[in-house]
Enzyme design. Structure first.
Site, mmCIF file in Angstrom:
data_model
loop_
_atom_site.group_PDB
_atom_site.id
_atom_site.type_symbol
_atom_site.label_atom_id
_atom_site.label_comp_id
_atom_site.label_asym_id
_atom_site.label_seq_id
_atom_site.Cartn_x
_atom_site.Cartn_y
_atom_site.Cartn_z
ATOM 1 C CG ASN A 19 -1.865 1.182 1.251
ATOM 2 O OD1 ASN A 19 -1.488 2.295 0.915
ATOM 3 N ND2 ASN A 19 -3.095 0.956 1.669
ATOM 4 C CD GLU A 31 -4.937 4.177 1.010
ATOM 5 O OE1 GLU A 31 -5.577 5.253 1.135
ATOM 6 O OE2 GLU A 31 -4.264 3.679 1.923
ATOM 7 C CG ASP A 68 -4.516 -2.282 3.106
ATOM 8 O OD1 ASP A 68 -4.898 -3.002 4.055
ATOM 9 O OD2 ASP A 68 -4.525 -1.041 3.146
ATOM 10 C CG ASN A 124 -8.031 -1.719 5.462
ATOM 11 O OD1 ASN A 124 -7.263 -1.196 6.259
ATOM 12 N ND2 ASN A 124 -8.331 -1.171 4.302
ATOM 13 C CG ASP A 135 -0.422 -4.288 4.137
ATOM 14 O OD1 ASP A 135 -0.992 -3.659 3.235
ATOM 15 O OD2 ASP A 135 -0.137 -3.787 5.251
ATOM 16 C CG ASP A 183 0.026 4.646 6.441
ATOM 17 O OD1 ASP A 183 0.081 4.182 5.271
ATOM 18 O OD2 ASP A 183 -0.962 5.263 6.862
ATOM 19 C CG HIS A 184 0.118 0.090 4.444
ATOM 20 N ND1 HIS A 184 -0.718 -0.962 4.733
ATOM 21 C CD2 HIS A 184 -0.645 1.213 4.543
ATOM 22 C CE1 HIS A 184 -1.932 -0.505 4.998
ATOM 23 N NE2 HIS A 184 -1.911 0.815 4.891
#
Length: 263
Positions: free
Chosen positions: A7, A34, A151, A153, A222, A251-252
């Site tokens: 991501n 993203e 990802d 989530n 992930d 942030d990933h």
């Protein structure tokens, strides 16, 4: 063969990190989530200059997925089947013909977050997961190498987050979410990372706030889910955590798996 998911949290903002990582890590296939851009805005020239073919399913400002590959796919499908009214760009499938003429299917997944849970976002997340399960069941019937990378989530188990108590009311960790993820896995899919290690404090995401990264207060959301044919050829898997320490990071971080195509 090395397959990765990452991501990127805005491909234009992270293009320097992405190109540096591609040079350093040298993956064969990369699933990005993203990307946060329409197809025409994707910085494909920088990626193509490194020898990668680019396929995108973009959306202005948010969502968006892409698959980068050293060889061109023979087939590309955009959008997760099952809801003709769903316009969110969260799914991309690429089909590759391997040297032995067998088929490799790679799906790039950006599963909905689902928060706040009291809104329509959470039912959408669960419905999306059920559509993904139906899609995976159909593809598994082909008995081909299948990699569902992205990802999700979803925090699958308590040891996949630094503090289960802090996440107990979050859409990523609610019992219904984890049950839906298990229904997907129970089709016969293998979690690449968990097939290779039971280590705790092994994460793929750290929030930008509250010193999450230096404290290693992360979560593992992930995932690479593999068909039996892909799992049989996997030799190792890892999380490339060091990328989170780079300047202007996502942030990933990338999650990767290696496959022996001669197996």
């Amino acid at each position: 063969m090395k397959i990765a998911t990452w991501n990127i949290n805005g491909v234009k903002a992270r293009i320097d990190n992405l190109t540096q990582w591609l040079k350093d890590s040298d993956p064969d296939i990369v699933c990005l989530q993203e990307i946060k851009t329409i197809d025409e805005g994707f910085p494909r020239l920088e990626i193509e200059a490194l020898g990668y073919h680019v396929e995108t399913h973009g959306q202005k400002g948010f969502n968006g997925v892409a698959i980068l590959s050293k060889s061109s796919p023979s087939e590309v499908n955009r959008g997760l089947p099952g809801d003709a009214l769903d316009e969110q760009a969260r799914f991309l499938e690429a089909v590759f013909t391997l040297p032995d003429t067998s088929i490799l299917r790679v799906c790039c997944i950006y599963l909905p977050n689902g928060n706040p849970v009291e809104t329509e976002k959470y039912p959408y997340k669960l419905a999306w997961m059920e559509r993904l399960r139906s899609f995976a069941a159909e593809r598994l019937a082909y008995e081909e190498m299948l990699v569902l990378a992205g990802d999700y989530n979803v925090i699958p188990e308590p040891h996949d987050c630094f503090d289960p108590k802090a996440w107990e009311n979050d859409a990523l960790f609610l019992p219904q979410t984890r049950e839906a993820f298990r229904r997907l896995e129970n089709l016969g899919l293998t979690d690449a990372v968990r097939a290779t290690t039971d280590a705790t404090r092994l994460y793929s995401f750290w929030d930008y706030q509250a010193g999450a990264w230096p404290k290693n207060n992360g979560i593992r959301i992930d995932h690479l889910l593999l068909s039996p044919e892909a799992a049989d050829r996997m030799t190792s898997a890892a999380i490339e955590k060091h990328v989170r320490a780079w300047e202007k990071p996502s942030d990933h971080v990338p999650v990767i798996a290696y496959f022996d195509l001669a197996a």
